[in-house]
Design a protein around this motif. Sequence first.
Motif, PDB file in Angstrom:
ATOM      1  N   MET A 114       0.873  -1.285  -0.004  1.00  0.00           N
ATOM      2  CA  MET A 114       0.009   0.120  -0.117  1.00  0.00           C
ATOM      3  C   MET A 114       1.014   1.212  -0.109  1.00  0.00           C
ATOM      4  SD  MET A 114      -2.743   1.177   2.822  1.00  0.00           S
ATOM      5  CE  MET A 114      -1.533   1.458   3.972  1.00  0.00           C
ATOM      6  N   TYR A 115       0.335   2.212  -0.777  1.00  0.00           N
ATOM      7  CA  TYR A 115       1.083   3.690  -0.880  1.00  0.00           C
ATOM      8  C   TYR A 115       0.218   4.384  -0.364  1.00  0.00           C
ATOM      9  CZ  TYR A 115       3.755   7.559  -2.527  1.00  0.00           C
ATOM     10  OH  TYR A 115       4.512   8.905  -2.555  1.00  0.00           O
ATOM     11  N   ALA A 116       0.688   5.100   0.899  1.00  0.00           N
ATOM     12  CA  ALA A 116      -0.176   5.736   1.750  1.00  0.00           C
ATOM     13  C   ALA A 116      -0.072   7.458   1.389  1.00  0.00           C
ATOM     14  CB  ALA A 116      -0.049   5.713   3.286  1.00  0.00           C
ATOM     15  N   ILE A 117      -0.966   8.222   1.465  1.00  0.00           N
ATOM     16  CA  ILE A 117      -0.884   9.639   1.176  1.00  0.00           C
ATOM     17  C   ILE A 117      -1.521  10.494   2.227  1.00  0.00           C
ATOM     18  CG2 ILE A 117      -0.725   9.362  -1.458  1.00  0.00           C
ATOM     19  CD1 ILE A 117      -3.735  10.354  -1.591  1.00  0.00           C
ATOM     20  N   ASP A 118      -2.271   9.805   3.044  1.00  0.00           N
ATOM     21  CA  ASP A 118      -3.060  10.436   4.146  1.00  0.00           C
ATOM     22  C   ASP A 118      -3.122   9.643   5.119  1.00  0.00           C
ATOM     23  OD1 ASP A 118      -4.508  12.481   5.115  1.00  0.00           O
ATOM     24  OD2 ASP A 118      -6.310  12.362   4.022  1.00  0.00           O
ATOM     25  N   PHE A 119      -3.285  10.199   6.162  1.00  0.00           N
ATOM     26  CA  PHE A 119      -3.507   9.365   7.592  1.00  0.00           C
ATOM     27  C   PHE A 119      -4.288  10.409   8.524  1.00  0.00           C
ATOM     28  CE2 PHE A 119       0.636  11.875   8.714  1.00  0.00           C
ATOM     29  CZ  PHE A 119       0.242  12.430   9.794  1.00  0.00           C
ATOM     30  N   GLU A 120      -5.005   9.525   9.427  1.00  0.00           N
ATOM     31  CA  GLU A 120      -5.731  10.140  10.417  1.00  0.00           C
ATOM     32  C   GLU A 120      -5.039   9.946  11.833  1.00  0.00           C
ATOM     33  OE1 GLU A 120     -10.150   9.377  12.803  1.00  0.00           O
ATOM     34  OE2 GLU A 120      -9.385   8.017  11.251  1.00  0.00           O
ATOM     35  N   TYR A 121      -5.205  10.926  12.548  1.00  0.00           N
ATOM     36  CA  TYR A 121      -4.826  10.841  13.801  1.00  0.00           C
ATOM     37  C   TYR A 121      -5.363  11.921  15.120  1.00  0.00           C
ATOM     38  CZ  TYR A 121      -1.000  11.430  17.615  1.00  0.00           C
ATOM     39  OH  TYR A 121      -0.386  11.363  18.904  1.00  0.00           O
ATOM     40  N   ASP A 122      -5.776  11.235  15.903  1.00  0.00           N
ATOM     41  CA  ASP A 122      -6.683  11.596  16.810  1.00  0.00           C
ATOM     42  C   ASP A 122      -7.969  12.305  16.356  1.00  0.00           C
ATOM     43  OD1 ASP A 122      -7.509  12.470  19.596  1.00  0.00           O
ATOM     44  OD2 ASP A 122      -6.529  14.327  19.374  1.00  0.00           O
ATOM     45  N   GLY A 123      -8.516  11.692  15.182  1.00  0.00           N
ATOM     46  CA  GLY A 123      -9.735  12.230  14.714  1.00  0.00           C
ATOM     47  C   GLY A 123      -9.631  13.237  13.632  1.00  0.00           C
ATOM     48  N   GLN A 124      -8.514  13.676  13.428  1.00  0.00           N
ATOM     49  CA  GLN A 124      -8.128  14.809  12.436  1.00  0.00           C
ATOM     50  C   GLN A 124      -7.232  14.050  11.276  1.00  0.00           C
ATOM     51  OE1 GLN A 124      -7.297  18.761  13.617  1.00  0.00           O
ATOM     52  NE2 GLN A 124      -7.136  17.976  15.889  1.00  0.00           N
ATOM     53  N   TYR A 125      -7.427  14.854   9.930  1.00  0.00           N
ATOM     54  CA  TYR A 125      -6.779  14.110   8.992  1.00  0.00           C
ATOM     55  C   TYR A 125      -5.434  14.997   8.534  1.00  0.00           C
ATOM     56  CZ  TYR A 125     -10.938  11.127   9.063  1.00  0.00           C
ATOM     57  OH  TYR A 125     -11.907  10.599   9.087  1.00  0.00           O
ATOM     58  N   LEU A 126      -4.613  14.434   8.225  1.00  0.00           N
ATOM     59  CA  LEU A 126      -3.285  15.288   7.426  1.00  0.00           C
ATOM     60  C   LEU A 126      -4.002  16.210   6.151  1.00  0.00           C
ATOM     61  CD1 LEU A 126      -0.380  15.785   7.269  1.00  0.00           C
ATOM     62  CD2 LEU A 126      -0.118  13.883   5.778  1.00  0.00           C
ATOM     63  N   SER A 127      -4.669  15.632   5.379  1.00  0.00           N
ATOM     64  CA  SER A 127      -5.427  16.302   4.531  1.00  0.00           C
ATOM     65  C   SER A 127      -6.107  17.512   4.742  1.00  0.00           C
ATOM     66  CB  SER A 127      -6.361  15.420   3.412  1.00  0.00           C
ATOM     67  OG  SER A 127      -7.333  14.767   4.073  1.00  0.00           O
ATOM     68  N   ASP A 128      -6.847  17.421   6.026  1.00  0.00           N
ATOM     69  CA  ASP A 128      -7.409  18.858   6.692  1.00  0.00           C
ATOM     70  C   ASP A 128      -6.213  19.941   6.714  1.00  0.00           C
ATOM     71  OD1 ASP A 128      -9.422  17.103   7.106  1.00  0.00           O
ATOM     72  OD2 ASP A 128      -9.264  16.818   9.188  1.00  0.00           O
ATOM     73  N   TYR A 129      -5.102  19.632   6.604  1.00  0.00           N
ATOM     74  CA  TYR A 129      -4.103  20.731   6.762  1.00  0.00           C
ATOM     75  C   TYR A 129      -3.532  20.931   5.482  1.00  0.00           C
ATOM     76  CZ  TYR A 129      -4.254  20.083  11.999  1.00  0.00           C
ATOM     77  OH  TYR A 129      -4.658  19.695  13.387  1.00  0.00           O
ATOM     78  N   GLY A 130      -4.116  20.389   4.492  1.00  0.00           N
ATOM     79  CA  GLY A 130      -3.471  20.624   3.186  1.00  0.00           C
ATOM     80  C   GLY A 130      -2.040  19.831   2.946  1.00  0.00           C
ATOM     81  N   PHE A 131      -1.692  18.694   3.593  1.00  0.00           N
ATOM     82  CA  PHE A 131      -0.383  18.184   3.577  1.00  0.00           C
ATOM     83  C   PHE A 131      -0.722  16.911   2.964  1.00  0.00           C
ATOM     84  CE2 PHE A 131       0.900  21.672   5.850  1.00  0.00           C
ATOM     85  CZ  PHE A 131       2.167  21.894   5.840  1.00  0.00           C
ATOM     86  N   ILE A 132       0.283  16.255   2.577  1.00  0.00           N
ATOM     87  CA  ILE A 132       0.284  14.750   2.109  1.00  0.00           C
ATOM     88  C   ILE A 132       1.532  14.131   2.731  1.00  0.00           C
ATOM     89  CG2 ILE A 132      -1.118  15.025  -0.047  1.00  0.00           C
ATOM     90  CD1 ILE A 132       1.532  14.941  -1.707  1.00  0.00           C
ATOM     91  N   ILE A 133       1.509  12.878   2.861  1.00  0.00           N
ATOM     92  CA  ILE A 133       2.743  11.906   3.068  1.00  0.00           C
ATOM     93  C   ILE A 133       3.544  11.958   1.886  1.00  0.00           C
ATOM     94  CG2 ILE A 133       3.797   9.674   3.584  1.00  0.00           C
ATOM     95  CD1 ILE A 133       0.894   9.176   4.949  1.00  0.00           C
ATOM     96  N   CYS A 134       4.864  12.200   2.012  1.00  0.00           N
ATOM     97  CA  CYS A 134       5.717  12.260   0.894  1.00  0.00           C
ATOM     98  C   CYS A 134       7.241  11.789   1.306  1.00  0.00           C
ATOM     99  CB  CYS A 134       5.930  13.603   0.418  1.00  0.00           C
ATOM    100  SG  CYS A 134       6.745  14.598   1.611  1.00  0.00           S
ATOM    101  N   ASP A 135       7.968  11.801   0.076  1.00  0.00           N
ATOM    102  CA  ASP A 135       9.526  11.418   0.481  1.00  0.00           C
ATOM    103  C   ASP A 135      10.434  12.346  -0.172  1.00  0.00           C
ATOM    104  OD1 ASP A 135      11.823  10.143   0.728  1.00  0.00           O
ATOM    105  OD2 ASP A 135      11.393   8.184  -0.230  1.00  0.00           O
ATOM    106  N   PHE A 136      11.246  12.995   0.724  1.00  0.00           N
ATOM    107  CA  PHE A 136      12.192  13.956   0.181  1.00  0.00           C
ATOM    108  C   PHE A 136      13.546  13.407  -0.320  1.00  0.00           C
ATOM    109  CE2 PHE A 136       9.366  16.967   2.301  1.00  0.00           C
ATOM    110  CZ  PHE A 136       9.422  18.034   1.703  1.00  0.00           C
ATOM    111  N   ASP A 137      13.584  12.121  -0.379  1.00  0.00           N
ATOM    112  CA  ASP A 137      15.013  11.361  -0.908  1.00  0.00           C
ATOM    113  C   ASP A 137      14.421  10.749  -2.256  1.00  0.00           C
ATOM    114  OD1 ASP A 137      17.272   8.995   0.430  1.00  0.00           O
ATOM    115  OD2 ASP A 137      17.286  10.188  -1.005  1.00  0.00           O
TER     116      ASP A 137
END
Length: 272
Positions: free
Chosen positions: A1-24
């Motif tokens: 699975m390739y994840a781009i979003d996550f939920e933490y304590d009932g809030q989502y990373l996408s709610d902040y306008g962010f995604i999971i990425c790799d800078f390397d």
Amino acid sequence: MYAIDFEYDGQYLSDYGFIICDFDYSNSTTTADAGSKLSFEKVSRNGGKKFSLTNTTYEECVSTEFDICKNPDLYDYNERQISNDEYRDLMRWLNRREFLKFQVFDEDDKERDTCYYNVSFNIDKIKIGEKLYGLHLTMESDKPFGYGQEQYVSWNFSETSMVKILSDMSDEIGYIYPDMIITCNRSGDLSIYNESLDCRMLIKNCSVGEIITVKGDAQIISTTYRNHNICNDFNYEFFKIGNTIDNRNNRISVSNPCKIVISYSPIIKDTP
């Protein structure tokens, strides 16, 4: 699975306008640990020709590292720098002094993953030319495994001859202590028996309409009847369910009519 979003304590990373990425981007091939790390304690036999297993323990809790950045589909290149306010909001959300529920989402349809963890994060800044463009998250969990979504069963034992079957869906072979809500439909002593594990939880002097709550993991039992001294009437064998390599079914019976609601989160060793 390739994840781009996550939920933490009932809030989502996408709610902040962010995604999971790799800078390397120098290495497109990655490896990942599978399952929980075990430590095997052994003793030598027959002059070292054979070793017997004496104990097995988990070595560490689940942990991982990944990066996050602003979603390039939402922000132009000149808008992808993280502002001080955005940084503080993310730190306040993620850098907590407690373990909270975390789960990731699939890239294609963002369906909720079957596995969640209780985690918190340590965070490092990722700067390009002294400007903040990303955050490196180090996730630390409280257990060496994850959990599946909570399972519920509700049974009405109208007759003491009834036997109910509960299938333990955990990846871990062994047993766990589920939560229970028991509504007594007849006065007297109530025993709840799991034939598969030879486990009998006994509560004496129950009353009609009494509701008994059991928190299995915390090992707490309580009742709605103040006059019932449940501490003296309980055998302190908390009810448990489990599985073996060949059998997941638990055969459960009771000694007095009652309604039982059982809930538990199955142990998940890993996800693809």
